[in-house]
Design an enzyme around this catalytic site. Structure first.
Site, short mmCIF file in Angstrom:
data_model
loop_
_atom_site.label_atom_id
_atom_site.label_comp_id
_atom_site.label_asym_id
_atom_site.label_seq_id
_atom_site.Cartn_x
_atom_site.Cartn_y
_atom_site.Cartn_z
N ASP A 176 1.32 8.70 -9.39
CA ASP A 176 2.00 8.87 -8.10
C ASP A 176 2.67 10.24 -8.02
O ASP A 176 3.80 10.37 -7.53
CB ASP A 176 3.03 7.78 -7.84
CG ASP A 176 3.62 7.87 -6.43
OD1 ASP A 176 2.84 7.96 -5.47
OD2 ASP A 176 4.86 7.88 -6.29
N ASN A 187 0.02 10.57 -2.69
CA ASN A 187 -0.87 9.80 -3.56
C ASN A 187 -2.02 9.17 -2.78
O ASN A 187 -1.90 8.92 -1.57
CB ASN A 187 -0.08 8.71 -4.28
CG ASN A 187 0.63 7.78 -3.31
OD1 ASN A 187 1.50 8.23 -2.56
ND2 ASN A 187 0.30 6.51 -3.30
N GLU A 189 2.09 4.07 0.34
CA GLU A 189 2.39 2.82 -0.36
C GLU A 189 2.17 1.60 0.53
O GLU A 189 2.32 0.46 0.09
CB GLU A 189 3.84 2.83 -0.87
CG GLU A 189 4.02 3.57 -2.17
CD GLU A 189 3.88 5.07 -2.03
OE1 GLU A 189 3.41 5.70 -2.99
OE2 GLU A 189 4.23 5.62 -0.97
#
Length: 673
Positions: free
Chosen positions: A382, A328, A242
């Site tokens: 995700d 992810n 992220e």
């Protein structure tokens, strides 16, 4: 202190050769580490009496072999999952379905941290004494406890790194400042810090043996994963997808801390360690000849392409393979990870963003990729694949005692693969799923996606189940290896509305999600559920619904008892066959840790961390605004609806045993006879 960089984590054959030439330090040198077993008639009950032990690693015995030998002692818990199979099964039987209701509090220990506590202690023998080692969430305080007097442990040492710390790690860590556990090998306690240090401490004294900076916050990298001891190395990765981190995995020498090999999880074939033998048995999963490398992403996007390793790793010494899952592929706004403009073209198999959201098996000696299987190609939800891969042997498809790997993925499906080859054998949904019709087992082995539940276009909200937190997240399952089809699974019962957003930055170390996510309960009052699940048939055997999140892991014992906790702090023992609650206690904070069981002097104990946090409890742990329904990438909405704002913070280890005089001093009584 030596510092290194992971800019080029390709395999270092010179380092590997040097590692082979460096003899491991003997546990019979220096302070006496000759251990003895004291076994009485209680051994037949699955109990160890006295300070039982196993010899440590020597030049002839690998560190992981020493862990496996220690795991043969039912009284120890020598690795995060108790063994490198990650079964979280205790052979102890003193606490069982007939007497679990008699459990009482024994002792507790502060973890010196109020952030989320997502790990577990380990219990080993050092210098002839039963010892417990534990590490907290940030600031990652490590403690060594002497369990010789098991109801009154003595803290022998504690350690917290004070120099060279990077406090910015707290702000950039995606999903709380947790730590999923430490390891013990060759007389050393090996752990990591959130800000990227891998450290080995002398288990007797707590003094630093070696320390190395292996992850870097300026690249978005933070460390929360539990590494695995494999051979004479510790293998570990970092998180940060992220934050535009590019994921990698590496092995470090237990003796010296020096990197032995390392690979990225995306990029060129050389970057990821693919060879002509990769996926040889199952070529449809992707071979060296068919691999598209950087062309799996738009130009340059693979450099921010996630595929980090922040969960659990398992290891099969017979196959010499380490198994792990990847996260992810960077930004949650999927159009920026595809060269095309339509959903159909982005899902045609050319833009899969390999090897994100994959289970990868690597050769422990070289790091080369033996096989890999991508669970969610071209991710739009995700659905990190970092959840544990549990190693069991199962009778399946006409093969007796087949070595398999079982993985409950965030995408809502429970997978069974042949761990030798990566062949997919089963894939059943274990929670409600609508993003895919099914996994095409035996055909393409790919999910059959549902376009209506695929968040694709920027600024267009799409509903999907499960939520981004998955059918379950990192909270580990448990299984009794004698009944390998039935797993005890803490699950999330949530869906989401996901709106991809415009990408405004490509800077590593900065927020890189670019999505608004609203998470909710499709069934009001049902936030979590622990269930017994048959991975062969796909059937739920029993289920215990909960109005609070079940974000902690499970433990199952040979006494037929399953232990788990929830986010409000209720710690339970239930019957493994029926799910009926046998015992329950309210603890001081939410439970996101994983229970363990061990025995000293013939007495069985059960311990668990408390301390609300993790992604699900981050709004409490970080003091976020509960009115922001998109806060913590969707966690605040779920935290608000389940009233987590009323749960106090706290970091404590709680320990329980059977109460009553009839259960005390059993070892002494038996010895007297």
């Amino acid at each position: 202190m030596r510092s290194s960089t992971d800019d080029h984590p390709e395999i270092l054959f010179s380092d590997l050769q040097r590692e082979r030439e460096v003899p491991m330090s003997s546990q019979n040198s220096g302070p006496t580490r000759q251990f003895r077993f004291y076994v009485t008639a209680l051994a037949c009950l699955g109990l160890v009496v006295g300070a039982a032990s196993a010899a440590g690693a020597t030049s002839e015995t690998s560190a992981s072999a020493a862990i496996a030998k220690s795991a043969q002692n039912p009284g120890l818990w020598p690795a995060p999952g108790r063994n490198n199979d990650l079964t979280r099964f205790s052979p102890l039987t003193q606490i069982n379905t007939s007497n679990a209701g008699d459990m009482q509090f024994s002792w507790s220990q502060s973890l010196s941290s109020l952030r989320g506590q997502e790990g577990q202690p380990i219990v080993v023998e050092v210098g002839g004494k039963p010892m417990m080692f534990l590490v907290s969430g940030w600031p990652n305080v490590v403690q060594g406890l002497d369990l010789s007097n098991p109801d009154n442990p003595v803290t022998v040492w504690n350690y917290v790194k004070k120099d060279g710390r990077d406090d910015s790690a707290v702000a950039i860590a995606c999903c709380d400042t947790v730590n999923r556990g430490l390891n013990y090998a060759d007389g050393k306690v090996i752990f990591h810090t959130l800000d990227g240090y891998l450290i080995a401490l002398d288990a007797l004294t707590g003094k630093v043996d070696w320390s190395d900076k292996i992850a870097h916050t300026e690249k978005g990298q933070t460390m929360t994963a539990a590494g695995v001891i494999a051979g004479n190395n510790v293998i570990i990765g970092y998180g940060g997808a992220e934050l535009a981190a590019r994921g990698s995995i590496a092995a470090y020498s237990i003796a010296t801390g020096k990197k032995v090999w390392g690979f990225f999880n995306n990029g060129t074939a050389k970057d990821v360690g693919m060879t002509a033998g990769t996926n040889k048995a199952v070529p449809k999963h992707g071979t060296l000849k068919t691999y598209r490398g950087v062309n799996e992403y738009p130009e340059g996007e693979y450099l921010r392409g996630g595929a980090t390793v922040w969960g659990w790793l398992s290891y099969d010494p017979k196959l010499n393979l380490v198994y792990y899952g990847t996260s992810n592929p960077g930004t949650w706004s999927p159009t920026y990870r595809c060269k095309y403009t339509t959903w159909e073209k982005c899902n045609d198999g050319t833009q899969d963003n390999k090897w994100s959201l994959s289970i990868i098996a690597r050769n422990v000696s070289t790091g080369e990729m033996v096989w890999a299987y991508q669970l969610t190609p071209y991710d739009e939800w995700d659905y990190d694949a970092i959840n544990e891969s549990v190693l069991v042997n199962m009778d399946i498809d006409g093969q007796k005692n087949r070595p398999v790997l079982v993985h409950f993925d965030r995408n809502g499906f429970a997978y069974v693969l042949d761990r030798r080859t990566g062949q997919l054998l089963r894939a059943h949904n274990y929670v409600p799923v609508n993003w895919a019709e099914k996994i095409d087992v035996g055909g393409t082995d790919r999910p059959i996606k549902v376009k209506a539940h695929s968040p694709f276009s920027v600024d267009k909200a799409v509903q999907a189940c499960p939520s981004a937190m998955g059918g379950k997240d990192q909270q580990p399952v448990a299984v009794d290896p004698s009944n390998p089809q039935v797993f005890f699974v803490p699950t999330n019962q949530w869906c989401m509305e996901d709106t991809p957003l415009k990408r405004t930055s490509t800077q590593q170390g900065s927020g890189y999600s670019f999505a608004n996510v609203y998470m909710y309960e499709p069934t009001p009052g049902l936030a979590g559920q622990v269930q017994a699940f048959d991975v062969d048939t796909g059937k739920i055997i029993w289920k215990n619904p909960n109005k609070y999140q079940t974000w902690g892991g499970a433990l199952v014992t040979a006494g037929g008892v399953v232990f788990y906790g929830d986010m409000v702090g209720d710690f339970r023992a239930v019957d493994a066959k029926t799910g009926n609650v046998l015992w329950q206690r309210k603890l001081g904070s939410g439970i996101i840790g994983n229970p363990i069981s061990y025995a000293v002097n013939g007495q069985q104990y059960v311990s668990v961390f408390t301390g609300i946090g993790g992604w699900s409890g981050l709004p409490v742990a970080a003091g976020l605004n509960f009115s922001d329904k998109f806060g913590a990438i969707g966690a605040t909405a779920m935290a608000k609806v389940t009233n987590l704002n009323l749960v106090p913070q706290g970091g404590t280890l709680y320990t329980f045993r059977l109460g009553g005089a009839e259960h005390q001093n059993v070892a002494d009584a038996d010895t007297a006879k």
